[in-house]
Design a protein around this motif. Structure first.
Motif, mmCIF file in Angstrom:
data_model
loop_
_atom_site.group_PDB
_atom_site.id
_atom_site.type_symbol
_atom_site.label_atom_id
_atom_site.label_comp_id
_atom_site.label_asym_id
_atom_site.label_seq_id
_atom_site.Cartn_x
_atom_site.Cartn_y
_atom_site.Cartn_z
ATOM 1 N N HIS A 80 37.041 58.520 48.121
ATOM 2 C CA HIS A 80 36.103 57.485 47.717
ATOM 3 C C HIS A 80 36.755 56.106 47.787
ATOM 4 O O HIS A 80 37.938 55.997 48.101
ATOM 5 N N TYR A 81 35.970 55.103 47.467
ATOM 6 C CA TYR A 81 36.441 53.730 47.593
ATOM 7 C C TYR A 81 36.308 52.975 46.281
ATOM 8 O O TYR A 81 35.374 53.186 45.509
ATOM 9 N N GLY A 82 37.263 52.097 46.050
ATOM 10 C CA GLY A 82 37.226 51.196 44.913
ATOM 11 C C GLY A 82 37.873 49.893 45.327
ATOM 12 O O GLY A 82 38.065 49.630 46.518
ATOM 13 N N ARG A 83 38.225 49.086 44.346
ATOM 14 C CA ARG A 83 38.870 47.809 44.647
ATOM 15 C C ARG A 83 40.213 47.741 43.944
ATOM 16 O O ARG A 83 40.406 48.326 42.877
ATOM 17 N N VAL A 84 41.148 47.003 44.556
ATOM 18 C CA VAL A 84 42.511 46.924 44.034
ATOM 19 C C VAL A 84 43.003 45.483 44.094
ATOM 20 O O VAL A 84 42.830 44.794 45.105
ATOM 21 N N TRP A 85 43.641 45.060 42.996
ATOM 22 C CA TRP A 85 44.299 43.763 42.931
ATOM 23 C C TRP A 85 45.780 43.987 42.648
ATOM 24 O O TRP A 85 46.153 44.682 41.698
ATOM 25 N N VAL A 86 46.626 43.427 43.480
ATOM 26 C CA VAL A 86 48.069 43.459 43.248
ATOM 27 C C VAL A 86 48.394 42.360 42.250
ATOM 28 O O VAL A 86 48.004 41.202 42.445
ATOM 29 N N LEU A 87 49.084 42.729 41.179
ATOM 30 C CA LEU A 87 49.436 41.762 40.141
ATOM 31 C C LEU A 87 50.859 41.261 40.337
ATOM 32 O O LEU A 87 51.785 42.064 40.529
ATOM 33 N N LYS A 88 51.003 39.940 40.315
ATOM 34 C CA LYS A 88 52.312 39.317 40.488
ATOM 35 C C LYS A 88 52.467 38.154 39.513
ATOM 36 O O LYS A 88 51.478 37.580 39.049
ATOM 37 N N LYS A 89 53.709 37.797 39.238
ATOM 38 C CA LYS A 89 53.978 36.613 38.424
ATOM 39 C C LYS A 89 53.766 35.374 39.278
ATOM 40 O O LYS A 89 54.009 35.371 40.489
ATOM 41 N N ALA A 90 53.334 34.304 38.643
ATOM 42 C CA ALA A 90 53.043 33.067 39.372
ATOM 43 C C ALA A 90 54.271 32.526 40.093
ATOM 44 O O ALA A 90 54.157 31.839 41.101
ATOM 45 N N SER A 91 55.459 32.869 39.613
ATOM 46 C CA SER A 91 56.695 32.334 40.195
ATOM 47 C C SER A 91 57.267 33.208 41.302
ATOM 48 O O SER A 91 58.344 32.930 41.824
ATOM 49 N N SER A 92 56.546 34.284 41.689
ATOM 50 C CA SER A 92 57.128 35.257 42.616
ATOM 51 C C SER A 92 57.140 34.823 44.064
ATOM 52 O O SER A 92 57.859 35.371 44.885
ATOM 53 N N GLY A 93 56.313 33.829 44.433
ATOM 54 C CA GLY A 93 56.226 33.429 45.838
ATOM 55 C C GLY A 93 55.571 34.471 46.713
ATOM 56 O O GLY A 93 55.751 34.493 47.918
ATOM 57 N N PHE A 94 54.779 35.332 46.103
ATOM 58 C CA PHE A 94 54.188 36.475 46.817
ATOM 59 C C PHE A 94 53.151 36.027 47.845
ATOM 60 O O PHE A 94 53.024 36.604 48.903
#
Length: 366
Positions: free
Chosen positions: A347-361
């Motif tokens: 099945h399908y869902g949604r995903v958000w990668v969580l990072k710190k604001a200072s990570s430069g991601f």
């Protein structure tokens, strides 16, 4: 993306203009976020409601990471601590920025945010150390005297071409053996009131993998929309041992195991796994230790999508040969019930990668 039914002319025109669909399907696709132009796209806040339902399990998973892999934990310590503080405040997705957390939505398989979820689990097999009665199906460790190029196919192994010295137990079900291969590991109950033995992944024979589910579908024996691990087991229960063996032999790939007494279930990162708080990912896209906020579709006991979703926090701690791109395999736990639910997920869902604001991601992933 699954296509369905005929649209009214107006709806069809609108869908062409917007480039997306407007209704979820029975596989839980959603199309309310619009086209996502980056592989990982920074959003002000996830377009969702509610808070994570598994805060305690997430904290336990992070604890296991700190104990089993201090380096992995230290590399992600800031983000883990920020997430725990956010959860203590109520876990409202609108408040992520207040804790220095940035959310990057994954584009999904269709670039509209639809990320694929499948499931895996840890089976429990019944076995004996010697061949006796119904316990007659060998489990093998990796042959050490043969080169990888000379390892036999599944059919040849079933015919007994390997030396018996490589046998590490006999189970009472050929299908159970196969299912443990699919999962890559499992617990084995040798009876006598002893603790279960963990059979970890010990290697493979190098032959290409072929899905037996696809074989059953092509034969018309199981409908595509009904396919699951449970459906395969039900098919096996209704057919003779030679028929089951013939089906399994369509897949020449074979997995060997390594007994590891007193071992917890661990992923590729060597960290004990917590059910529904850990996933297998494509590490080229989502490296080990990555924290994820996932909106996971809720299925009923028959594996049908209920139209509801749960928000979960999970960590990427495992990998899988079939897990590529915007696809996660959710670890469901130990035993038959866990296996049944894991087998339903496609099945399908949604995903958000969580990072710190200072990570430069952001600069690295657009």
């Amino acid at each position: 993306m699954r296509m369905w039914g005929k649209y009214l002319l107006f709806g069809f025109v609108i869908s062409l203009l917007s480039g997306c669909h407007f209704r979820p399907t029975d596989r839980a696709q959603q199309y309310k976020d619009g086209r996502i132009i980056h592989n990982l796209q920074l959003v002000n806040a996830p377009n969702t409601e509610g808070s994570p339902v598994n805060a305690r399990d997430f904290v336990t998973q992070v604890k296991y990471i700190s104990e089993a892999s201090p380096r992995l934990y230290n590399n992600n310590r800031e983000i883990f601590e920020a997430i725990e503080n956010w959860m203590l405040s109520g876990g409202d997705t609108r408040d992520l920025n207040e804790f220095g957390l940035l959310a990057y939505q994954m584009e999904g398989e269709d670039k509209y945010g639809n990320v694929k979820f499948t499931g895996y689990y840890t089976p429990v097999l019944h076995a004996r150390h010697t061949k006796q009665g119904e316990f007659k199906y060998p489990l093998y460790r990796m042959p050490t005297t043969l080169s990888h190029s000379r390892l036999p196919s599944r059919a040849a192994i079933y015919r007994g071409v390997l030396n018996k010295k490589f046998i590490i137990g006999y189970s009472d079900s050929l299908m159970d053996n196969f299912m443990m291969e699919v999962q890559g590991s499992g617990y084995v109950n040798f009876g006598g009131g002893r603790s279960f033995t963990f059979f970890g992944y010990g290697g493979k024979n190098g032959h290409a993998y072929l899905s037996i589910g696809s074989v059953l579908i092509s034969r018309g024996e199981v409908l595509k929309e009904k396919m699951s691990m449970k459906a395969i087991r039900q098919w096996a229960e209704q057919h003779s041992e030679p028929e089951v063996r013939e089906l399994l032999e369509h897949n020449p790939s074979f997995i060997f195991f390594k007994p590891e007494p007193h071992t917890q279930v661990r992923g590729a990162s060597a960290v004990p796994l917590v059910a529904k708080a850990s996933v297998a990912s494509d590490k080229s896209l989502i490296p080990p230790g990555t924290a994820l906020l996932a909106e996971v579709p809720v299925l009923d006991k028959m594996g049908k999508f209920t139209g509801q979703y749960q928000m979960r926090l999970m960590v990427a701690l495992d990998v899988g040969g079939a897990i590529k791109g915007n696809h996660f395999d959710i670890y469901h736990g130990i035993g038959e019930k866990s296996g049944e639910m894991a087998g339903f997920y496609n099945h399908y869902g949604r995903v958000w990668v969580l990072k710190k604001a200072s990570s430069g991601f952001l600069a690295d992933n657009q």
